[in-house]
Design an enzyme around this catalytic site. Structure first.
Site, PDB file in Angstrom:
ATOM      1  NE  ARG A  98       0.846 -48.405 -29.029  1.00  0.00           N
ATOM      2  CZ  ARG A  98       1.557 -48.667 -30.115  1.00  0.00           C
ATOM      3  NH1 ARG A  98       2.060 -49.872 -30.275  1.00  0.00           N
ATOM      4  NH2 ARG A  98       1.734 -47.760 -31.044  1.00  0.00           N
ATOM      5  CG  ASP A 159       7.666 -64.553 -22.693  1.00  0.00           C
ATOM      6  OD1 ASP A 159       6.458 -64.612 -22.446  1.00  0.00           O
ATOM      7  OD2 ASP A 159       8.342 -63.518 -22.534  1.00  0.00           O
ATOM      8  CG  HIS A 187       7.075 -59.906 -22.053  1.00  0.00           C
ATOM      9  ND1 HIS A 187       6.895 -61.252 -21.849  1.00  0.00           N
ATOM     10  CD2 HIS A 187       6.225 -59.292 -21.212  1.00  0.00           C
ATOM     11  CE1 HIS A 187       5.975 -61.437 -20.923  1.00  0.00           C
ATOM     12  NE2 HIS A 187       5.549 -60.255 -20.509  1.00  0.00           N
TER      13      HIS A 187
HETATM   14  P1  NAI Z   1       1.083 -55.716  -8.840  1.00  0.00           P
HETATM   15  O1  NAI Z   1       0.075 -54.740  -9.297  1.00  0.00           O
HETATM   16  O2  NAI Z   1       0.718 -56.800  -7.881  1.00  0.00           O
HETATM   17  O3  NAI Z   1       2.311 -54.938  -8.182  1.00  0.00           O
HETATM   18  C1  NAI Z   1       2.879 -53.810  -8.760  1.00  0.00           C
HETATM   19  C2  NAI Z   1       3.439 -52.972  -7.629  1.00  0.00           C
HETATM   20  O4  NAI Z   1       4.167 -51.886  -8.212  1.00  0.00           O
HETATM   21  C3  NAI Z   1       2.384 -52.365  -6.739  1.00  0.00           C
HETATM   22  O5  NAI Z   1       2.649 -52.679  -5.383  1.00  0.00           O
HETATM   23  C4  NAI Z   1       2.518 -50.856  -6.994  1.00  0.00           C
HETATM   24  O6  NAI Z   1       2.261 -50.065  -5.837  1.00  0.00           O
HETATM   25  C5  NAI Z   1       3.971 -50.761  -7.403  1.00  0.00           C
HETATM   26  N1  NAI Z   1       4.325 -49.537  -8.156  1.00  0.00           N
HETATM   27  C6  NAI Z   1       3.597 -48.863  -9.065  1.00  0.00           C
HETATM   28  N2  NAI Z   1       4.247 -47.768  -9.486  1.00  0.00           N
HETATM   29  C7  NAI Z   1       5.428 -47.761  -8.848  1.00  0.00           C
HETATM   30  C8  NAI Z   1       6.538 -46.875  -8.842  1.00  0.00           C
HETATM   31  N3  NAI Z   1       6.531 -45.767  -9.588  1.00  0.00           N
HETATM   32  N4  NAI Z   1       7.599 -47.182  -8.059  1.00  0.00           N
HETATM   33  C9  NAI Z   1       7.596 -48.277  -7.292  1.00  0.00           C
HETATM   34  N5  NAI Z   1       6.557 -49.146  -7.217  1.00  0.00           N
HETATM   35  C10 NAI Z   1       5.499 -48.892  -7.999  1.00  0.00           C
HETATM   36  O7  NAI Z   1       1.724 -56.329 -10.171  1.00  0.00           O
HETATM   37  P2  NAI Z   1       2.585 -57.658 -10.347  1.00  0.00           P
HETATM   38  O8  NAI Z   1       1.686 -58.792 -10.573  1.00  0.00           O
HETATM   39  O9  NAI Z   1       3.586 -57.736  -9.257  1.00  0.00           O
HETATM   40  O10 NAI Z   1       3.285 -57.352 -11.752  1.00  0.00           O
HETATM   41  C11 NAI Z   1       4.214 -56.293 -11.887  1.00  0.00           C
HETATM   42  C12 NAI Z   1       4.515 -56.036 -13.338  1.00  0.00           C
HETATM   43  O11 NAI Z   1       5.148 -57.151 -13.936  1.00  0.00           O
HETATM   44  C13 NAI Z   1       3.293 -55.738 -14.198  1.00  0.00           C
HETATM   45  O12 NAI Z   1       3.612 -54.668 -15.061  1.00  0.00           O
HETATM   46  C14 NAI Z   1       3.135 -57.008 -15.011  1.00  0.00           C
HETATM   47  O13 NAI Z   1       2.490 -56.769 -16.228  1.00  0.00           O
HETATM   48  C15 NAI Z   1       4.564 -57.394 -15.206  1.00  0.00           C
HETATM   49  N6  NAI Z   1       4.806 -58.796 -15.583  1.00  0.00           N
HETATM   50  C16 NAI Z   1       5.806 -59.047 -16.489  1.00  0.00           C
HETATM   51  C17 NAI Z   1       6.109 -60.315 -16.871  1.00  0.00           C
HETATM   52  C18 NAI Z   1       7.197 -60.575 -17.874  1.00  0.00           C
HETATM   53  O14 NAI Z   1       7.337 -61.741 -18.270  1.00  0.00           O
HETATM   54  N7  NAI Z   1       7.987 -59.620 -18.322  1.00  0.00           N
HETATM   55  C19 NAI Z   1       5.365 -61.451 -16.322  1.00  0.00           C
HETATM   56  C20 NAI Z   1       4.365 -61.107 -15.358  1.00  0.00           C
HETATM   57  C21 NAI Z   1       4.095 -59.813 -15.008  1.00  0.00           C
END
Ligand code: NAI
Length: 328
Positions: A98, A159, A187
């Protein structure tokens, strides 16, 4: 004609970004009469993919989309921004502790907070989607001391929407018959979806359900572990539903909540309901004139109290961990 609103999306080339950008550009984030200018922030390796998405956005000829900028520089991305959607984050890889996860995300959300502090518009609103969302929002906020603290929020709307659908199914009612749903806390799997304050056609939802066992053993874990169930079924994490929730969160924050209803948002605590001040925790909120307020005066039963406290305790642990790492 109105001046376009600058909307920045980080992680724009990711799955959520792909589901989100087209909806923003079509007018669903702010309203059907508000032009937007998109700023996409990505890491250098993903800039090309973001350019591909921008080509597709062009190909939609959205009347409200007045331009798209793509960058790998946070300062450029957040300059003049009014709505910042922080989606890109560092996912937990196998065997990652973590502390490592929090540290990696600190490396993302600290500079982004600083960039927001340096250049964002006066009316900036920030929604953190990237996990661990509440604590990432706290990190960004602590590095933006000139921005009012309450402008930093994290997403628990997915959620919230999941809880609405599960309850509607159980009772055989449309989701529109449900009001006052609340997600409390983090969350994460400790979140508490609350049916004791929710109402179904004017009746307390827990009474309408009248099945404490279902509530404890089925409803709460189904909502709290839905993300894992989606990964199991789809082979990828929630994307379109997460993008939808981000749209809902910002739309309601800008345009207001319905009379007699509220929504769930993770926002900096003012000490309400015993949540330590400053923690970014999910609460029931109403929005009026573009400002949210935590719903006051709800009586919390003992069962709910214990669940809220457990999730808040996890947020305290996360805050203490990032503090120990020097990230805040
Ligand atoms: P993904 O892995 O498909 O996309 C993440 C993108 O962020 C990638 O294109 C990556 O290159 C980019 N990235 C990484 N570091 C970065 C930075 N410093 N600056 C700009 N871009 C950066 O992931 P996905 O599926 O789009 O999910 C994104 C986030 O959302 C994850 O952390 C996931 O856990 C979270 N999430 C949160 C939810 C919520 O209810 N709060 C629900 C679903 C996902």
């Amino acid at each position: 004609t109105r001046t376009p609103v600058n909307v920045t999306v980080t992680g724009a080339a990711g799955q959520i970004g792909y589901a989100l950008l087209f909806r923003i550009a079509s007018g669903q984030l702010l309203g059907a009469d508000v032009p937007v200018r998109l700023r996409l922030l990505e890491i250098p390796q993903a800039v090309k993919a973001a350019e591909g998405t921008a080509m597709e956005l062009d190909d939609c000829a959205f009347p409200l989309l007045s331009g798209i900028d793509i960058t790998d520089d946070a300062k450029t991305a957040f300059d003049g921004v009014s709505v910042a959607l922080l989606v890109g984050a560092r996912p937990r890889s196998k065997g990652m502790e973590r502390g490592d996860l929090l540290e990696a995300n600190g490396g993302i959300f600290k500079p982004q907070g600083e960039a927001i502090n340096a250049g964002a518009a006066d009316d900036v609103r920030v929604l953190v989607v990237g996990n661990p969302a509440n604590t990432n929002a706290l990190i960004a906020q602590r590095h933006a001391p000139d921005v009012p603290a309450e402008r930093f929020t994290a997403m628990t709307r997915l959620d919230h929407n999941r809880a609405l659908s599960q309850l509607a199914k159980k009772l055989g009612v449309p989701v529109t018959g449900i009001r006052k749903m609340t997600i409390w806390g983090n969350h994460s799997a400790t979140q508490y979806p609350d049916l004791f304050r929710a109402e179904v056609n004017g009746r307390v939802a827990a009474e309408a359900v009248n099945d404490q066992r279902w509530l404890e053993d089925d409803f709460i874990p189904t909502v709290a572990k839905r993300g894992a169930a989606i990964i199991e079924a789809r082979g990828a994490s929630s994307a379109a539903s997460a993008a939808n929730a981000a749209i809902d969160h910002v739309y309601d924050w800008v345009n207001g909540t319905a009379e007699g209803d509220w929504v769930s948002m993770a926002v900096p605590s003012d000490g309400s309901y015993g949540v330590p001040e400053g923690l970014i925790s999910s609460f029931p909120v109403t929005v009026e004139d573009g400002k949210y307020s935590i719903v006051q005066g709800l009586e919390i039963d003992e069962f709910s109290r214990a669940r809220i406290d457990a999730s808040v305790a996890e947020l305290v642990e996360e805050r203490d961990a990032v503090q120990a790492l020097g990230l805040i």
